[in-house]
Design a protein around this motif. Structure first.
Motif, PDB file in Angstrom:
ATOM      1  N   ARG A 263     -17.702   2.721  46.055  1.00 20.33           N
ATOM      2  CA  ARG A 263     -16.825   1.992  45.138  1.00 20.33           C
ATOM      3  C   ARG A 263     -17.470   1.845  43.758  1.00 20.33           C
ATOM      4  N   TRP A 264     -18.764   1.525  43.715  1.00 23.45           N
ATOM      5  CA  TRP A 264     -19.442   1.398  42.424  1.00 23.45           C
ATOM      6  C   TRP A 264     -19.526   2.751  41.713  1.00 23.45           C
ATOM      7  N   ARG A 265     -19.751   3.831  42.486  1.00 20.84           N
ATOM      8  CA  ARG A 265     -19.798   5.154  41.878  1.00 20.84           C
ATOM      9  C   ARG A 265     -18.464   5.514  41.249  1.00 20.84           C
ATOM     10  N   GLU A 266     -17.366   5.245  41.950  1.00 20.99           N
ATOM     11  CA  GLU A 266     -16.044   5.505  41.388  1.00 20.99           C
ATOM     12  C   GLU A 266     -15.784   4.649  40.157  1.00 20.99           C
ATOM     13  N   TYR A 267     -16.260   3.415  40.195  1.00 17.19           N
ATOM     14  CA  TYR A 267     -16.044   2.525  39.044  1.00 17.19           C
ATOM     15  C   TYR A 267     -16.787   3.036  37.815  1.00 17.19           C
ATOM     16  N   TRP A 268     -18.067   3.419  37.997  1.00 23.76           N
ATOM     17  CA  TRP A 268     -18.840   3.887  36.843  1.00 23.76           C
ATOM     18  C   TRP A 268     -18.333   5.230  36.354  1.00 23.76           C
ATOM     19  N   ASN A 269     -17.873   6.110  37.247  1.00 27.45           N
ATOM     20  CA  ASN A 269     -17.280   7.372  36.810  1.00 27.45           C
ATOM     21  C   ASN A 269     -16.023   7.139  35.997  1.00 27.45           C
ATOM     22  N   GLU A 270     -15.223   6.179  36.427  1.00 28.37           N
ATOM     23  CA  GLU A 270     -14.018   5.859  35.682  1.00 28.37           C
ATOM     24  C   GLU A 270     -14.346   5.283  34.310  1.00 28.37           C
ATOM     25  N   GLN A 271     -15.363   4.411  34.263  1.00 35.47           N
ATOM     26  CA  GLN A 271     -15.749   3.837  32.977  1.00 35.47           C
ATOM     27  C   GLN A 271     -16.311   4.899  32.039  1.00 35.47           C
ATOM     28  N   SER A 272     -17.134   5.811  32.557  1.00 35.82           N
ATOM     29  CA  SER A 272     -17.697   6.861  31.700  1.00 35.82           C
ATOM     30  C   SER A 272     -16.624   7.822  31.216  1.00 35.82           C
ATOM     31  N   SER A 273     -15.639   8.143  32.074  1.00 33.46           N
ATOM     32  CA  SER A 273     -14.548   9.017  31.636  1.00 33.46           C
ATOM     33  C   SER A 273     -13.711   8.354  30.554  1.00 33.46           C
ATOM     34  N   ARG A 274     -13.518   7.048  30.667  1.00 34.63           N
ATOM     35  CA  ARG A 274     -12.778   6.342  29.617  1.00 34.63           C
ATOM     36  C   ARG A 274     -13.548   6.361  28.295  1.00 34.63           C
ATOM     37  N   LYS A 275     -14.873   6.181  28.365  1.00 31.73           N
ATOM     38  CA  LYS A 275     -15.667   6.209  27.146  1.00 31.73           C
ATOM     39  C   LYS A 275     -15.649   7.598  26.515  1.00 31.73           C
ATOM     40  N   ARG A 276     -15.757   8.651  27.347  1.00 31.64           N
ATOM     41  CA  ARG A 276     -15.705  10.011  26.801  1.00 31.64           C
ATOM     42  C   ARG A 276     -14.355  10.305  26.168  1.00 31.64           C
ATOM     43  N   ALA A 277     -13.273   9.814  26.820  1.00 32.50           N
ATOM     44  CA  ALA A 277     -11.944  10.042  26.251  1.00 32.50           C
ATOM     45  C   ALA A 277     -11.785   9.296  24.931  1.00 32.50           C
ATOM     46  N   ALA A 278     -12.313   8.066  24.857  1.00 31.52           N
ATOM     47  CA  ALA A 278     -12.222   7.317  23.601  1.00 31.52           C
ATOM     48  C   ALA A 278     -13.058   7.965  22.508  1.00 31.52           C
ATOM     49  N   ALA A 279     -14.263   8.473  22.856  1.00 30.92           N
ATOM     50  CA  ALA A 279     -15.105   9.140  21.858  1.00 30.92           C
ATOM     51  C   ALA A 279     -14.466  10.433  21.377  1.00 30.92           C
ATOM     52  N   ALA A 280     -13.859  11.183  22.290  1.00 33.69           N
ATOM     53  CA  ALA A 280     -13.190  12.430  21.891  1.00 33.69           C
ATOM     54  C   ALA A 280     -12.004  12.154  20.985  1.00 33.69           C
ATOM     55  N   ALA A 281     -11.269  11.087  21.287  1.00 33.61           N
ATOM     56  CA  ALA A 281     -10.129  10.737  20.437  1.00 33.61           C
ATOM     57  C   ALA A 281     -10.589  10.326  19.042  1.00 33.61           C
ATOM     58  N   GLY A 282     -11.705   9.578  18.950  1.00 33.71           N
ATOM     59  CA  GLY A 282     -12.222   9.186  17.640  1.00 33.71           C
ATOM     60  C   GLY A 282     -12.730  10.364  16.843  1.00 33.71           C
ATOM     61  N   THR A 283     -13.425  11.313  17.511  1.00 30.21           N
ATOM     62  CA  THR A 283     -13.925  12.510  16.823  1.00 30.21           C
ATOM     63  C   THR A 283     -12.780  13.372  16.322  1.00 30.21           C
ATOM     64  N   LYS A 284     -11.743  13.509  17.099  1.00 29.63           N
ATOM     65  CA  LYS A 284     -10.595  14.310  16.696  1.00 29.63           C
ATOM     66  C   LYS A 284      -9.888  13.707  15.499  1.00 29.63           C
ATOM     67  N   GLN A 285      -9.835  12.372  15.491  1.00 29.04           N
ATOM     68  CA  GLN A 285      -9.178  11.713  14.371  1.00 29.04           C
ATOM     69  C   GLN A 285      -9.987  11.869  13.080  1.00 29.04           C
TER      70      GLN A 285
END
Length: 318
Positions: A263-285
């Motif tokens: 459960r913790w592994r899934e939680y941290w993977n989800e959090q890291s994917s959200r951070k990568r998606a937010a960083a990619a969106a900021g770089t694209k902008q």
């Protein structure tokens, strides 16, 4: 009675009739909780079929476990089993039971037996049936074993600990279905689960390792309900039973730790994917080019790229 006479009860074949009656009562109460509470909540949440089935299961078990924890706690407090731990093995076998202890066990057996036809009434999915059958069978074996083998006092404490952990687990699932971002109650359940496992193991060691071997009547006497004390007088048998109990509790803890790590592994993977998606969106902008005119402005006049002024377009006469 009025003159202070204490009435106690023993188990017998007439218990089957009582259990059958309370099976029908449990089916009616199950339908009431489903109709007037769970179905109304489900209409508001609009859950999928899988979550709908799990929500109904957890909702019914939350109501049952909460009622059982309060009832069992009242029984063990009023009977003095918590204030006097020695009463768990003193005067074994505990053949004759107070009314509230006997009634509690009969109702517990009736509830878990009523869960069998509820698998059909609730239209439980086929892949969920084996898991629920194992759970029902384990509860029936342990409750009936404690009742028939005159270990009712120990069984009450163990049921109290087990139901307390199960209540927090199913309550956490209900909260999770209403808000998938809210998993705080799972952390509370994790703490309660570990604490109840430690208390359960300690209780087994106390009763089996130190309590039952000191019982005065060590002879096998099935007519009087003495099934175990002569066995636990043998140190080899006693240590073997304790070893099996420890191995079983260790396997339960291992599955729990594996579940928490996943459960913790899934939680941290989800959090890291959200951070990568937010960083990619900021770089694209930031990398998005600005739209400019074909020329540039100079003194309020638009100049072409070669420095000449743009030619004015001649208007044709109509």
């Amino acid at each position: 009675s009025a003159d202070g006479e204490l009435v106690q009860y023993h188990y017998g074949l007439t218990d089957l009739v009582t259990i059958l009656f309370y099976i029908f009562i449990a089916i009616i109460l199950h339908a009431v909780v489903q109709e007037y509470a769970l179905d109304k909540i489900n209409r508001r949440l609009h859950l999928s079929k899988v979550k709908h089935s799990k929500f109904n299961e957890s909702g019914q078990l939350v109501a049952f476990h909460l009622t059982s924890v309060i009832w069992c706690l009242y029984v063990v407090v009023t009977e003095g089993y918590i204030s006097n731990p020695r009463s768990l093995w003193e005067n074994y076998p505990h053949v004759y039971l107070p009314f509230q202890v006997k009634f509690f066990y009969l109702c517990q057996l009736a509830y878990w037996l009523h869960a069998l036809p509820e698998l059909y009434f609730q239209k439980v999915r086929k892949e969920e049936i084996p898991r629920q059958l194992r759970c029902i069978a384990l509860y029936l074996v342990h409750i009936a074993g404690a009742y028939l083998l005159n270990l009712t006092r120990l069984g009450l404490i163990l049921l109290l600990l087990q139901y307390l952990a199960e209540f927090f687990f199913h309550m956490a699932r209900l909260v999770y279905f209403t808000d998938e971002n809210n998993e705080k109650l799972f952390n509370v359940w994790a703490v309660v689960f570990v604490v109840t496992r430690l208390f359960t193991l300690t209780l087994y060691i106390l009763v089996i390792g130190f309590g039952l071997p000191r019982v005065e009547n060590q002879a096998l006497d099935p007519e009087r309900g003495n099934f175990f004390s002569f066995l636990f007088n043998n140190i080899l048998f006693r240590m073997s039973v304790l070893l099996l109990v420890c191995l079983f509790q260790a396997s339960v803890m291992w599955r729990f730790i594996h579940f928490q790590l996943r459960r913790w592994r899934e939680y941290w993977n989800e959090q890291s994917s959200r951070k990568r998606a937010a960083a990619a969106a900021g770089t694209k902008q930031q990398a998005k080019p600005l739209k400019r005119d074909s020329g540039y402005h100079e003194n309020g006049v638009v100049k072409a790229e070669n420095g000449t002024s743009p030619r004015t377009k001649k208007l044709k006469s109509p």
